[in-house]
Scaffold this active site. Structure first.
Site, PDB file in Angstrom:
ATOM      1  N   HIS A 124     -18.025  49.976  72.187  1.00 53.39           N
ATOM      2  CA  HIS A 124     -17.787  50.887  72.734  1.00 53.39           C
ATOM      3  C   HIS A 124     -17.403  53.008  72.321  1.00 53.39           C
ATOM      4  O   HIS A 124     -18.435  54.111  72.962  1.00 53.39           O
ATOM      5  CB  HIS A 124     -16.649  50.976  74.178  1.00 53.39           C
ATOM      6  N   GLU A 125     -16.354  52.528  71.624  1.00 54.61           N
ATOM      7  CA  GLU A 125     -16.415  53.678  70.796  1.00 54.61           C
ATOM      8  C   GLU A 125     -18.103  54.686  70.377  1.00 54.61           C
ATOM      9  O   GLU A 125     -18.444  55.928  69.545  1.00 54.61           O
ATOM     10  CB  GLU A 125     -15.201  53.593  70.331  1.00 54.61           C
ATOM     11  N   HIS A 128     -20.302  55.495  71.846  1.00 56.88           N
ATOM     12  CA  HIS A 128     -19.911  57.066  71.986  1.00 56.88           C
ATOM     13  C   HIS A 128     -21.143  58.117  71.262  1.00 56.88           C
ATOM     14  O   HIS A 128     -21.213  59.406  71.449  1.00 56.88           O
ATOM     15  CB  HIS A 128     -18.770  57.923  72.571  1.00 56.88           C
ATOM     16  N   GLU A 187     -18.586  57.122  79.854  1.00 57.93           N
ATOM     17  CA  GLU A 187     -18.570  55.937  79.593  1.00 57.93           C
ATOM     18  C   GLU A 187     -18.934  55.067  80.133  1.00 57.93           C
ATOM     19  O   GLU A 187     -19.215  53.931  79.256  1.00 57.93           O
ATOM     20  CB  GLU A 187     -16.547  55.934  80.353  1.00 57.93           C
TER      21      GLU A 187
END
Length: 266
Positions: A124-125, A128, A187
């Site tokens: 997920h990070e 980004h 997100e």
């Protein structure tokens, strides 16, 4: 008269902005080059390593490195080396920065209870970064005046003259005490990209649902720092469940043997 040069500087920056599409087709305004964002990520990570306590737990570092390295090896661009640091802190948190930097806080490992759940967060990070969310945030801060001195970076003047704003725009608000969080669209986008990335790296995407259920139990209604601006627990879990049909075949095609898995230290 002193205000005029600042206004002129702002016009110069915003007139050079470029509109892009995110990986999911969302419109983005990006003012900064990839090189500028990498420089900003490098500087911010160097500063965090000065501020935060770095873990010297050998097996823990090996475990986090194993998970993070499998995630980054699944990226389409292999020209970027990635640095992985484990910070010794009770924070339930992790982040990735432009320039190839990943930070994981030991508190997260009490919630992400296996390698698949840790891969959910790291994927997920990293997503980004892939989706240029940091650039989008820094650009937004520039255009809204949250940090006029951000123009220094864009014009090559250099320096970290407004460091807290820079770092907050990179998603490091918890660490620097200045909140400039990712938006919920960003997100959700990182969730979509992250679950595909973890599956391509051979991690079980079904565990992403379990990870966020664990997260929902931490810190009451708001959850831990990592969830401070994210979609609601129920909304996120529902979205991840809907994505399983697409993600599971990717996992089955890339899963590895238990013998070669990343082993969580006991």
């Amino acid at each position: 008269m002193k205000i005029f040069p600042l206004l002129l500087l702002a016009v110069l920056i915003t007139s050079g902005c470029a509109t892009h599409q995110s990986p999911t087709g969302r419109s983005q305004t990006l003012l900064f080059s990839a090189q500028e964002m990498s420089q900003l990520g490098d500087s911010s990570f160097a500063e965090l390593k000065k501020r935060e306590k770095i873990s010297n737990h050998e097996t823990l570092n090996q475990y986090v490195d194993c998970v993070a390295n499998r995630i980054t090896r699944a990226l389409p661009d292999q020209s970027q080396p990635w640095e992985v640091i484990v910070f010794d802190s009770k924070q339930v948190n992790a982040f990735a920065l432009p320039g190839g930097h990943i930070g994981v806080y030991t508190g997260l490992l009490n919630v992400a209870v296996n390698e698949h759940q840790l891969a959910t967060v790291i994927g997920h990070e990293v997503a980004h970064v892939l989706a240029n969310h940091s650039n989008e945030q820094v650009s937004r801060a520039q255009m809204t005046g949250a940090g006029m001195q951000l123009a220094d970076l864009a014009l090559g003047v250099g320096g970290m003259s407004n460091q807290e704003v820079y770092m907050a725009a990179l998603g490091l608000g918890v660490q620097v005490g200045y909140t400039l969080p990712y938006g919920r669209e960003q997100e959700s986008e990182a969730d979509i990209m992250g679950i595909e990335l973890m599956a391509k790296a051979g991690f079980d995407p079904a565990q992403s649902v379990e990870l966020w259920r664990n997260m929902a139990k931490v810190g009451g209604e708001q959850g831990p720092e990592l969830l401070s601006t994210h979609p609601s627990h129920g909304q996120r879990i529902s979205q991840l469940q809907l994505m399983q049909d697409k993600a599971q075949p990717l996992y089955e095609a890339n899963r590895i043997s238990v013998k070669n898995s990343c082993r969580r230290p006991k």
